[in-house]
Design a protein around this motif. Structure first.
Motif, PDB file in Angstrom:
ATOM      1  N   GLY A 197       0.792  -1.227   0.000  1.00 50.32           N
ATOM      2  CA  GLY A 197       0.000   0.000   0.000  1.00 50.32           C
ATOM      3  C   GLY A 197       0.824   1.275   0.000  1.00 50.32           C
ATOM      4  O   GLY A 197       0.265   2.373  -0.127  1.00 50.32           O
ATOM      5  N   GLU A 198       2.148   1.163   0.108  1.00 51.31           N
ATOM      6  CA  GLU A 198       3.004   2.348   0.107  1.00 51.31           C
ATOM      7  C   GLU A 198       3.231   2.827  -1.319  1.00 51.31           C
ATOM      8  O   GLU A 198       3.497   2.028  -2.221  1.00 51.31           O
ATOM      9  N   SER A 199       3.158   4.122  -1.524  1.00 56.69           N
ATOM     10  CA  SER A 199       3.450   4.730  -2.825  1.00 56.69           C
ATOM     11  C   SER A 199       4.817   5.400  -2.771  1.00 56.69           C
ATOM     12  O   SER A 199       5.399   5.585  -1.696  1.00 56.69           O
ATOM     13  N   ASP A 200       5.320   5.783  -3.952  1.00 58.93           N
ATOM     14  CA  ASP A 200       6.572   6.545  -3.980  1.00 58.93           C
ATOM     15  C   ASP A 200       6.441   7.828  -3.160  1.00 58.93           C
ATOM     16  O   ASP A 200       7.368   8.237  -2.455  1.00 58.93           O
ATOM     17  N   GLU A 201       5.269   8.468  -3.259  1.00 58.50           N
ATOM     18  CA  GLU A 201       5.040   9.705  -2.508  1.00 58.50           C
ATOM     19  C   GLU A 201       5.095   9.444  -0.996  1.00 58.50           C
ATOM     20  O   GLU A 201       5.659  10.249  -0.248  1.00 58.50           O
ATOM     21  N   ASP A 202       4.502   8.327  -0.562  1.00 50.92           N
ATOM     22  CA  ASP A 202       4.567   7.980   0.860  1.00 50.92           C
ATOM     23  C   ASP A 202       6.010   7.830   1.319  1.00 50.92           C
ATOM     24  O   ASP A 202       6.398   8.302   2.392  1.00 50.92           O
ATOM     25  N   TRP A 203       6.818   7.151   0.503  1.00 50.96           N
ATOM     26  CA  TRP A 203       8.210   6.898   0.875  1.00 50.96           C
ATOM     27  C   TRP A 203       9.005   8.197   0.901  1.00 50.96           C
ATOM     28  O   TRP A 203       9.795   8.427   1.829  1.00 50.96           O
ATOM     29  N   ARG A 204       8.786   9.063  -0.071  1.00 49.45           N
ATOM     30  CA  ARG A 204       9.484  10.356  -0.058  1.00 49.45           C
ATOM     31  C   ARG A 204       9.089  11.165   1.173  1.00 49.45           C
ATOM     32  O   ARG A 204       9.934  11.823   1.791  1.00 49.45           O
ATOM     33  N   ALA A 205       7.818  11.107   1.543  1.00 54.96           N
ATOM     34  CA  ALA A 205       7.362  11.850   2.726  1.00 54.96           C
ATOM     35  C   ALA A 205       8.033  11.324   3.989  1.00 54.96           C
ATOM     36  O   ALA A 205       8.407  12.098   4.874  1.00 54.96           O
ATOM     37  N   SER A 206       8.211  10.016   4.086  1.00 59.94           N
ATOM     38  CA  SER A 206       8.868   9.434   5.261  1.00 59.94           C
ATOM     39  C   SER A 206      10.330   9.856   5.325  1.00 59.94           C
ATOM     40  O   SER A 206      10.855  10.214   6.390  1.00 59.94           O
ATOM     41  N   LEU A 207      11.010   9.804   4.182  1.00 60.74           N
ATOM     42  CA  LEU A 207      12.405  10.233   4.146  1.00 60.74           C
ATOM     43  C   LEU A 207      12.543  11.701   4.523  1.00 60.74           C
ATOM     44  O   LEU A 207      13.419  12.077   5.311  1.00 60.74           O
ATOM     45  N   ASP A 245      10.089  -6.897  -6.244  1.00 66.11           N
ATOM     46  CA  ASP A 245      11.486  -6.466  -6.164  1.00 66.11           C
ATOM     47  C   ASP A 245      11.739  -5.177  -6.934  1.00 66.11           C
ATOM     48  O   ASP A 245      12.596  -4.373  -6.542  1.00 66.11           O
ATOM     49  N   ASP A 246      11.031  -4.967  -8.035  1.00 65.59           N
ATOM     50  CA  ASP A 246      11.226  -3.737  -8.810  1.00 65.59           C
ATOM     51  C   ASP A 246      10.831  -2.510  -7.994  1.00 65.59           C
ATOM     52  O   ASP A 246      11.491  -1.456  -8.059  1.00 65.59           O
ATOM     53  N   VAL A 247       9.747  -2.632  -7.233  1.00 66.56           N
ATOM     54  CA  VAL A 247       9.329  -1.521  -6.368  1.00 66.56           C
ATOM     55  C   VAL A 247      10.381  -1.268  -5.298  1.00 66.56           C
ATOM     56  O   VAL A 247      10.738  -0.124  -5.010  1.00 66.56           O
ATOM     57  N   HIS A 248      10.901  -2.345  -4.718  1.00 67.39           N
ATOM     58  CA  HIS A 248      11.970  -2.183  -3.725  1.00 67.39           C
ATOM     59  C   HIS A 248      13.163  -1.437  -4.319  1.00 67.39           C
ATOM     60  O   HIS A 248      13.747  -0.564  -3.674  1.00 67.39           O
ATOM     61  N   ALA A 249      13.539  -1.796  -5.538  1.00 69.24           N
ATOM     62  CA  ALA A 249      14.672  -1.132  -6.190  1.00 69.24           C
ATOM     63  C   ALA A 249      14.393   0.353  -6.396  1.00 69.24           C
ATOM     64  O   ALA A 249      15.255   1.206  -6.149  1.00 69.24           O
ATOM     65  N   ASP A 250      13.177   0.676  -6.840  1.00 67.37           N
ATOM     66  CA  ASP A 250      12.816   2.083  -7.041  1.00 67.37           C
ATOM     67  C   ASP A 250      12.884   2.861  -5.731  1.00 67.37           C
ATOM     68  O   ASP A 250      13.375   3.998  -5.685  1.00 67.37           O
TER      69      ASP A 250
END
Length: 407
Positions: A197-207, A245-250
């Motif tokens: 359920g995590e998006s790229d935007e979610d991950w950037r916000a956490s960082l 795995d592709d999402v993990h790499a991104d």
């Protein structure tokens, strides 16, 4: 601390080591890992050796500090006149900060009393953001802790819910400021990427939230869905999707970009510290990654001294019983061969920014390293100087590169 324990030969009743284990010990750092196996609730992704109140089977966390102290005294007896002071102490769990700060201080004091601490010793505890406050952190600092690691995982509430994390979003960032005010020189935030359920935007916000808090160290781990966990069962039932795995790499590339731009640099595949400040790195983990010596005290804790690796019984009740009977809580051990240690050095040191010596590689592994260099997985300049160092692309494929190099 994974919940599964390997097979192995029995540990002697008194915990004694083969005479060769201390050969050359003066040239190796010595650390202590102190495991606190208690949690208020179990996170859905966690398979560590931890116990909630209903799982303790008659044991109590109120007496745990004294049990850990007893194992530290056992370590002193086993290591005899080994003169090395302890370079690093790491209190992990579980949730160490479920214990009173005085209990953690008592465990640290036992290490200091029995072995002595090096002048610049690194002393870390993990902490749940909801189980500390400014007074608790000040008490830890007064006891001698100088590094603290908070489990943040994500800044997004819906991601925390999937992970079954109970802390309030924003609380880990507040804790960084409280730790600084308490006098902690070094503060880490742990993050997890790839949660369903995590998006790229979610991950950037956490960082971005983690960086804004001002820690000098950030760990970012790809979510591993372990069999037997609540999250694994939810994925199997189709309640939440599996991340590929592709999402993990991104997500890793996003982390590298954000963290580097903010003045942190990678020194291990999943760990970044303030650029140019070696003191910001986790020296205790570096003991693990470089095959040094450490004693792990507590249920399920693993230890390594001079090529001898052993692990304790898992359950707190069994651990307490062994110590009360005056015997080692060790459940099993293995004696590493020279080949075992060579392979482990490659497996672990290749993950470091300084890499591993090419001289460790067997002929087939050396040929694989040459191919990896030509394919852009290993840095060219260090290779010419005799070291295998992963490129950014190599870090994304680190497990595959390691497999090739140890063949």
């Amino acid at each position: 601390m994974p919940s599964a324990l390997p097979d192995g030969e029995p540990v002697p009743h008194d915990g004694s080591l083969p005479p060769h284990a201390l050969d050359g010990a003066a040239d190796r750092p010595l650390g202590f890992y102190l495991h606190v196996p208690y949690c208020a609730t179990r996170c859905g992704y966690c398979d560590f050796n931890t116990y909630t109140a209903t799982e303790l089977g008659g044991s109590s966390r109120e007496g745990y500090a004294e049990q850990a102290v007893e194992e530290i005294r056992l370590a002193r007896r086993v290591l005899g006149d080994d003169p090395r002071p302890v370079e690093t102490v790491f209190v992990g769990g579980g949730t160490p900060t479920l214990l009173p700060a005085a209990d953690l201080g008592r465990m640290l004091a036992a290490v200091r009393d029995e072995f002595g601490l090096a002048r610049n010793a690194e002393v870390t505890t993990e902490a749940n953001p909801e189980s500390v406050d400014p007074a608790y952190l000040a008490e830890l600092r007064e006891a001698g802790f100088n590094r603290v690691s908070f489990g943040m995982q994500s800044a997004r509430p819906h991601i925390l819910r999937v992970l079954d994390r109970t802390h309030t979003p924003g609380r880990p960032e507040e804790c960084v400021g409280e730790a600084r005010k308490a006098g902690f020189s070094h503060v880490n935030l742990d993050l997890i990427y790839g949660t369903p359920g995590e998006s790229d935007e979610d991950w950037r916000a956490s960082l971005d939230a983690a960086l804004a808090a001002g820690p000098d160290h950030i760990s970012a781990y790809a979510l591993i869905v372990e069999e037997g966990t609540r999250l694994a069962r939810r994925i199997r039932r189709g309640e939440v999707p599996m991340t590929d795995d592709d999402v993990h790499a991104d997500r890793y590339l996003i982390a590298e970009e954000r963290l580097t731009a903010a003045g942190l640099e990678w020194y291990e595949v999943s760990n970044w510290a303030v650029t140019g400040d070696e003191a910001a790195r986790c020296r205790h983990n570096e003991l693990y990654w470089t095959g040094a010596d450490w004693w792990g005290a507590g249920p399920g804790a693993h230890s390594h001294i001079g090529g001898v690796r052993w692990w304790n019984v898992k359950h707190p009740a069994a651990y307490a019983k062994a110590l009360a009977e005056g015997r080692s809580p060790g459940a099993g051990r293995e004696l590493l061969t020279a080949e075992d240690r060579r392979v482990e050095r490659i497996l672990l040191e290749l993950r470091l920014s300084r890499g591993c010596p090419l001289s460790l590689l067997a002929p087939q592994g050396a040929r694989a390293a040459e191919r990896a260099r030509d394919e852009g997985l290993l840095e060219r300049e260090p290779y010419e100087e005799g070291r295998a160092v992963l490129t950014l692309r190599g870090r994304l494929l680190a497990d595959a590169v390691v497999r090739d190099l140890v063949d």
